[in-house]
Write an enzyme that holds these catalytic residues in place. Sequence first.
Site, PDB file in Angstrom:
ATOM      1  N   HIS A 248       0.813  -1.210   0.000  1.00  0.00           N
ATOM      2  CA  HIS A 248       0.000   0.000   0.000  1.00  0.00           C
ATOM      3  C   HIS A 248       0.859   1.278   0.000  1.00  0.00           C
ATOM      4  O   HIS A 248       0.986   1.958  -1.005  1.00  0.00           O
ATOM      5  CB  HIS A 248      -0.900   0.029   1.241  1.00  0.00           C
ATOM      6  CG  HIS A 248      -1.924  -1.065   1.314  1.00  0.00           C
ATOM      7  ND1 HIS A 248      -2.878  -1.316   0.341  1.00  0.00           N
ATOM      8  CD2 HIS A 248      -2.163  -1.979   2.286  1.00  0.00           C
ATOM      9  CE1 HIS A 248      -3.642  -2.329   0.704  1.00  0.00           C
ATOM     10  NE2 HIS A 248      -3.241  -2.746   1.892  1.00  0.00           N
TER      11      HIS A 248
HETATM   12  O1  RIB Z   1      -5.701   0.556   3.565  1.00  0.00           O
HETATM   13  C1  RIB Z   1      -4.297   0.572   3.656  1.00  0.00           C
HETATM   14  C2  RIB Z   1      -3.834   1.762   4.419  1.00  0.00           C
HETATM   15  O2  RIB Z   1      -4.328   1.714   5.752  1.00  0.00           O
HETATM   16  C3  RIB Z   1      -2.299   1.817   4.569  1.00  0.00           C
HETATM   17  O3  RIB Z   1      -1.914   3.147   4.625  1.00  0.00           O
HETATM   18  C4  RIB Z   1      -2.061   1.138   5.885  1.00  0.00           C
HETATM   19  O4  RIB Z   1      -0.869   1.608   6.518  1.00  0.00           O
HETATM   20  C5  RIB Z   1      -3.251   1.603   6.660  1.00  0.00           C
HETATM   21  O5  RIB Z   1      -2.956   2.878   7.188  1.00  0.00           O
END
Ligand code: RIB
Length: 315
Positions: A248
């Site tokens: 992510h």
């Molecule tokens: O959905 C993924 C996001 O949510 C990423 O930034 C992870 O670190 C959480 O914060």
Amino acid sequence: MTASSRSGPLPLIIDCDPGIDDAVMLMIALMSPKLEVGAITAVAGNVPLRLTSRNARMICERMGRPDVPVYAGCPRPILRKPVTAEDFHGESGIEGIEIFQPKAPLASGHAVSELIARLCAAKPASQTVILSGPMTNLAAALVMAPEIAAKIGHLVVMAGGDQIGGNITPFAEFNVFADPHAAAIVFDAGIRTTVLSLDVTHTVRAEAGRLAALASIPGTEAKMMVDLLAAGNKLEARWKNGQMAPMHDPSTVVYLLAPEIFEVKPCRVSVVTRPGAQFGRTRVKDARRGPHSWVTAADADAFFGVIEDLLKARA
Ligand code: RIB
Ligand code: CA
């Protein structure tokens, strides 16, 4: 502006909620000679603020950059009740590495005030900002000083989902779900924004073969990154039927380093803030003039190639 299209390093402000994937993102940013992380602002998100602001300083120290100032920001979302994500990051927020008290103290001053001060002092459209957690800090700064929007030339956020839907509810992605009102303020500010959503991050995962390639690289940074990614995979597999963890937050920095490995479409993003099943959902409307760019695809092998090259250069 991206790092690949400049002569000197790209000055960068990173707002984050470390978080395993935030930690990997910070490692990549701090390793790259094409980026200069001027400040890190921490926000409550995956774990409470006292941990996200500690974890960011831990990563800076482990990367030999205790000089990078880390500011603590908002300890809770603007309106909704707080939610966290220890299930995917561990109680510490950075499962996979041994916890220690960082030598560098928190930088003095609230992150929101620091964002306002730095952006007000900047030239128009000169600043690149990454958001990889709930958008509370930037939203608060925009409410207090709307004029800062004109100073951000490029905002890169990990947020939302369209084709994929959500990861914390069937419709909402965590960063937006954790503070939908903040996300709405940021997306409504008219800032040129590149959005790395679940639509693309779910196609770039820390698969076993990729982790093995990273593990074959000598050096403390490679081991630390593999330890983090392996811990993230273990937690992800437990909750998401054996799947490996998506990259992510690292996708925001890799986008700045290698935009050519991604595909984007111009759009306008809005957020569902009314209570109900779709609370925190992002809606993506095609819009030739943007101001948003929705990343629709990535070359996953090239993505990991960027990371491998940085780790090899440190070995
Ligand atoms: O959905 C993924 C996001 O949510 C990423 O930034 C992870 O670190 C959480 O914060
Ligand atoms: Ca995050």
